[in-house]
Scaffold this active site. Structure first.
Site, PDB file in Angstrom:
ATOM      1  N   GLY A  26       0.819  -1.205   0.000  1.00  0.00           N
ATOM      2  CA  GLY A  26       0.000   0.000   0.000  1.00  0.00           C
ATOM      3  C   GLY A  26       0.850   1.250   0.000  1.00  0.00           C
ATOM      4  O   GLY A  26       1.925   1.297  -0.600  1.00  0.00           O
ATOM      5  N   SER A  27       0.381   2.289   0.704  1.00  0.00           N
ATOM      6  CA  SER A  27       1.055   3.583   0.716  1.00  0.00           C
ATOM      7  C   SER A  27       2.513   3.464   1.139  1.00  0.00           C
ATOM      8  O   SER A  27       3.420   3.883   0.425  1.00  0.00           O
ATOM      9  CB  SER A  27       0.319   4.546   1.648  1.00  0.00           C
ATOM     10  OG  SER A  27       1.032   5.767   1.757  1.00  0.00           O
ATOM     11  N   GLN A  28       2.760   2.889   2.313  1.00  0.00           N
ATOM     12  CA  GLN A  28       4.142   2.718   2.770  1.00  0.00           C
ATOM     13  C   GLN A  28       4.816   1.535   2.079  1.00  0.00           C
ATOM     14  O   GLN A  28       5.984   1.608   1.698  1.00  0.00           O
ATOM     15  CB  GLN A  28       4.171   2.511   4.285  1.00  0.00           C
ATOM     16  CG  GLN A  28       3.950   3.775   5.097  1.00  0.00           C
ATOM     17  CD  GLN A  28       5.099   4.753   5.007  1.00  0.00           C
ATOM     18  OE1 GLN A  28       6.260   4.374   4.866  1.00  0.00           O
ATOM     19  NE2 GLN A  28       4.773   6.031   5.084  1.00  0.00           N
ATOM     20  N   HIS A 108       5.081   1.534  12.469  1.00  0.00           N
ATOM     21  CA  HIS A 108       4.299   2.174  13.531  1.00  0.00           C
ATOM     22  C   HIS A 108       4.235   1.185  14.676  1.00  0.00           C
ATOM     23  O   HIS A 108       4.096  -0.026  14.468  1.00  0.00           O
ATOM     24  CB  HIS A 108       2.902   2.508  13.007  1.00  0.00           C
ATOM     25  CG  HIS A 108       1.992   3.155  14.018  1.00  0.00           C
ATOM     26  ND1 HIS A 108       2.435   4.053  14.963  1.00  0.00           N
ATOM     27  CD2 HIS A 108       0.642   3.036  14.222  1.00  0.00           C
ATOM     28  CE1 HIS A 108       1.411   4.466  15.689  1.00  0.00           C
ATOM     29  NE2 HIS A 108       0.316   3.854  15.271  1.00  0.00           N
ATOM     30  N   GLU A 227     -12.021  31.549   4.554  1.00  0.00           N
ATOM     31  CA  GLU A 227     -11.323  32.082   5.729  1.00  0.00           C
ATOM     32  C   GLU A 227     -10.938  31.010   6.747  1.00  0.00           C
ATOM     33  O   GLU A 227      -9.908  31.147   7.421  1.00  0.00           O
ATOM     34  CB  GLU A 227     -12.195  33.143   6.410  1.00  0.00           C
ATOM     35  CG  GLU A 227     -12.460  34.365   5.553  1.00  0.00           C
ATOM     36  CD  GLU A 227     -11.175  35.073   5.108  1.00  0.00           C
ATOM     37  OE1 GLU A 227     -10.162  35.010   5.831  1.00  0.00           O
ATOM     38  OE2 GLU A 227     -11.194  35.684   4.016  1.00  0.00           O
ATOM     39  N   GLU A 231      -7.535  28.889   3.395  1.00  0.00           N
ATOM     40  CA  GLU A 231      -6.290  29.597   3.682  1.00  0.00           C
ATOM     41  C   GLU A 231      -5.424  28.893   4.721  1.00  0.00           C
ATOM     42  O   GLU A 231      -4.287  29.298   4.974  1.00  0.00           O
ATOM     43  CB  GLU A 231      -6.598  31.029   4.122  1.00  0.00           C
ATOM     44  CG  GLU A 231      -7.189  31.870   2.988  1.00  0.00           C
ATOM     45  CD  GLU A 231      -7.316  33.343   3.343  1.00  0.00           C
ATOM     46  OE1 GLU A 231      -6.664  33.779   4.321  1.00  0.00           O
ATOM     47  OE2 GLU A 231      -8.061  34.051   2.657  1.00  0.00           O
TER      48      GLU A 231
END
Length: 344
Positions: A26-28, A108, A227, A231
Site C-alpha cells: 500500500g502507501s508505505q 508504527h 477564511e 487559507e
C-alpha cells in the site's frame, strides 16, 4: 537531545544475502519495496490474491505471494498493513514462520506497544517509521533526497538489531536526512496524540467549528470556507517551511497580534486539560482497545461518523469552490485551460 544517525552510520552490507518480505503493498509498502530494491536489496512482496495492490506489485516487477509464504522466505518481515488487521495476519501467517534469527519490522508501534502482537524472544523487533506518506518517501528517493525516519528497537535477540535497522533506513533513503532514535512506546503514544489533538481531530474540529460559527452568524458559507479552511494551507506551508516564528513574520501585524491575544482564548486551560485526558487514554490503552473493539464489531459507529461528516455543509461548499481552483488537482497548464473553458 535525541540521538540522530546519518549516512555514515548505516551499511547496506548488513542486509547482504538477506530477503526482505514486504507484507502489504500500500502507501508505505510500495515505497519501502521500491526504494530497497533500488538500493540493491532483495525484496519480495505479500498481497492477497485479487486485491489491486497485488497487480501493482506484479507490474512493478516484484515476486508476489501470500503472507505466509513471504514470512517463511523472508529474513526481514516488514509489516506494512493497517493496524486493525496486523494482529490477525501475524497470528495466521507470520508467527508460524518466525524462527530464531529473523527480524520483524514495523513502521508504527501500535500493535507491539499495546501487545496485540507479542513476538517470541528469539527474533529482533525493530521499527523504521518514515515521517511522511509513502508516495512522498518514494518521490524524494527518486530525486536523491531522503525523508527523516524514526528508529526503535523493541527486541535485540541477535545483538545486531540496530545495525539491521540502520541498514534498512539507508535502503529506503532516510539516512540522507537523518534518523532519530526513539522507542515503540514514545512513537506510538506521540503519534496517536498528534493525530487526535492537532493533525486530524484537532484541526478538523477547529476548522469545522469556526466555519459553523460564521455561517450561524449570517456570513456566506463560501466566505467562511475560504477564511476557515482554504487559507489554512497557506499558514501550514509557512509553519512547515520555517516554524511558527516564520509564519508570524510572514503574516500581517494585525494577524500576528490576533494570534498572540486570541489564540490562547480559543485554546485555553480547559482545552489543555482535555488534551491531558486524551493523552491519558492513549497511554493507558483505552483508545487502542476502543479502536480494536470497533473493528471487531464491524466498524458500524466508525462508518456512521464517516458518512455524517462527508455530508457536512463545509464539504458541499468546498466541492463547488474547488472547481474554481483546478490547479489544486491538475498541472498549471491544465488548470489554465479548465478555467478558460469554464468562462466560455
Amino acid at each position: 537531545m535525541a540521538k540522530v544517525y546519518y549516512e555514515q552510520d548505516g551499511d547496506l552490507k548488513n542486509l547482504a544475502g538477506k530477503t526482505v518480505a514486504i507484507i502489504g503493498y500500500g502507501s508505505q509498502g510500495h515505497a519501502h519495496a521500491l526504494n530497497l530494491r533500488d538500493s540493491g536489496v532483495k525484496v519480495i512482496v505479500a498481497e492477497r490474491a485479487g486485491d489491486p495492490p497485488r497487480t501493482k506489485a506484479k507490474e512493478a516487477g516484484f515476486e508476489v505471494m501470500e503472507a505466509a509464504e513471504a514470512a517463511q522466505r523472508g529474513d526481514l518481515i516488514v509489516v506494512l498493513i493497517p493496524d486493525p488487521v496486523q494482529a490477525q495476519v501475524y497470528k495466521e501467517a507470520i508467527a508460524p514462520h518466525l524462527g530464531p534469527g529473523k527480524t520483524l519490522v514495523f513502521a508504527h508501534g501500535f500493535n507491539i506497544h499495546f501487545k496485540f502482537i507479542v513476538p517470541p524472544p528469539t527474533v529482533d523487533v525493530i521499527m523504521i517509521a518514515p515521517k511522511c506518506p509513502g508516495h512522498r518517501l518514494r518521490e524524494l528517493f527518486t530525486e536523491g533526497v531522503g525523508v527523516p525516519s524514526l528508529l526503535a528497537i523493541e527486541q535485540d535477540a541477535s545483538g545486531r538489531a540496530e545495525k539491521t535497522g540502520l541498514a534498512y533506513a539507508k535502503g529506503i533513503g532516510s539516512l540522507k536526512a537523518g534518523v532519530i532514535r526513539t522507542t515503540f512506546k514514545e512513537e506510538t503514544e506521540t503519534d496517536l496524540f498528534g493525530e487526535q489533538t492537532v493533525l486530524c481531530g484537532g484541526v478538523s474540529a477547529l476548522v469545522t467549528t469556526a466555519f459553523e460559527t460564521l455561517v450561524e452568524a449570517g456570513y456566506q458559507p463560501e466566505i467562511a470556507y475560504f477564511e476557515c479552511l482554504h487559507e489554512l494551507k497557506l499558514i501550514v506551508d509557512l509553519i512547515y517551511q520555517g516554524g511558527i516564528k516564520y509564519m508570524r513574520y510572514s503574516v500581517s501585524d494585525t494577524a500576528e497580534y490576533g494570534d498572540y491575544t486570541r489564540g490562547p482564548v480559543v485554546i485555553d486551560a480547559r482545552v489543555r486539560e482535555t488534551m491531558k485526558k486524551v493523552l491519558a487514554d492513549i497511554q493507558s490503552g483505552v483508545f487502542a482497545k476502543e479502536w480494536m473493539d470497533e473493528n471487531a464489531k464491524g466498524r458500524k459507529r466508525f462508518l456512521e461518523m464517516r458518512s455524517k461528516a462527508s455530508e457536512h455543509l463545509i464539504e458541499k461548499v468546498g466541492s463547488e469552490l474547488r472547481k474554481m481552483m483546478p490547479w489544486i488537482q491538475t498541472s498549471k497548464k491544465e488548470a489554465t485551460a479548465a478555467q478558460a473553458a469554464a468562462r466560455r
